[in-house]
Design a protein around this motif. Structure first.
Motif, PDB file in Angstrom:
ATOM      1  N   SER A  37       0.849  -1.191   0.000  1.00  0.00           N
ATOM      2  CA  SER A  37       0.000   0.000   0.000  1.00  0.00           C
ATOM      3  C   SER A  37       0.886   1.243   0.000  1.00  0.00           C
ATOM      4  O   SER A  37       2.065   1.172   0.356  1.00  0.00           O
ATOM      5  N   PRO A  38       0.334   2.389  -0.385  1.00  0.00           N
ATOM      6  CA  PRO A  38       1.123   3.624  -0.337  1.00  0.00           C
ATOM      7  C   PRO A  38       1.696   3.904   1.062  1.00  0.00           C
ATOM      8  O   PRO A  38       2.836   4.355   1.188  1.00  0.00           O
ATOM      9  N   ARG A  41       4.653   1.625   1.588  1.00  0.00           N
ATOM     10  CA  ARG A  41       5.770   2.079   0.758  1.00  0.00           C
ATOM     11  C   ARG A  41       6.456   3.285   1.390  1.00  0.00           C
ATOM     12  O   ARG A  41       7.675   3.393   1.361  1.00  0.00           O
ATOM     13  N   GLU A  42       5.673   4.197   1.955  1.00  0.00           N
ATOM     14  CA  GLU A  42       6.264   5.349   2.640  1.00  0.00           C
ATOM     15  C   GLU A  42       7.089   4.905   3.838  1.00  0.00           C
ATOM     16  O   GLU A  42       8.169   5.447   4.092  1.00  0.00           O
ATOM     17  N   GLN A  45      10.322   3.465   2.493  1.00  0.00           N
ATOM     18  CA  GLN A  45      11.204   4.545   2.053  1.00  0.00           C
ATOM     19  C   GLN A  45      11.821   5.274   3.246  1.00  0.00           C
ATOM     20  O   GLN A  45      12.989   5.656   3.215  1.00  0.00           O
TER      21      GLN A  45
END
Length: 143
Positions: A37-38, A41-42, A45
């Motif tokens: 999911s976004p 992913r954040e 990162q």
């Protein structure tokens, strides 16, 4: 008000030479990520960014050249990713880490959600078959 001295007395003392201890060895793990999911992913990162100041650095690489990856991290609950994997999309000879999914891929390290993302560097080292660096902190467990 602060008054600073002027003249010879104001010249700072020469810096002492640095200690003779060698700098810690730096190693980089190249990570290729598929799915997630976004928000996840954040988080990934962010963990990669934080790792730049550590002895084990993580580096995200793009999907254009998966052969340069050391570890491939993929979302086993993502239907598109698993369809791609089932068609033989993963390069051979890479360390694979699968998060969730109905069935663990043969040869992959399988993690269940919730993943303790701050432990990602340690999890990747374990998946690669290396011991994690010694730390005074206890590793976080996954449920």
């Amino acid at each position: 008000m602060i008054i600073l001295p002027i003249g010879e007395d104001s010249v700072p003392a020469p810096l002492q030479p640095a200690s003779s201890r060698p700098a810690p060895l730096q190693s980089t793990v190249r990570l290729l990520v598929f799915g997630f999911s976004p928000a996840e992913r954040e988080l990934i990162q962010g963990i990669v960014a934080l790792s730049q100041r550590r002895s084990l650095r993580l580096q995200l690489i793009g999907g254009a050249d998966p052969e340069t990856a050391d570890v491939i991290l993929f979302d086993g609950a993502d239907a598109k990713v698993m369809k791609w994997v089932s068609r033989g999309g993963l390069p051979t000879g890479k360390t694979l880490v699968q998060v969730d999914g109905p069935q663990a891929l043969t040869g992959a390290t399988h993690l269940q959600r919730p993943v303790q993302w701050p432990s990602l560097p340690t999890l990747l080292l374990q998946a690669m078959g290396h011991e994690a660096p010694h730390s005074s902190r206890q590793p976080l467990s996954t449920f």
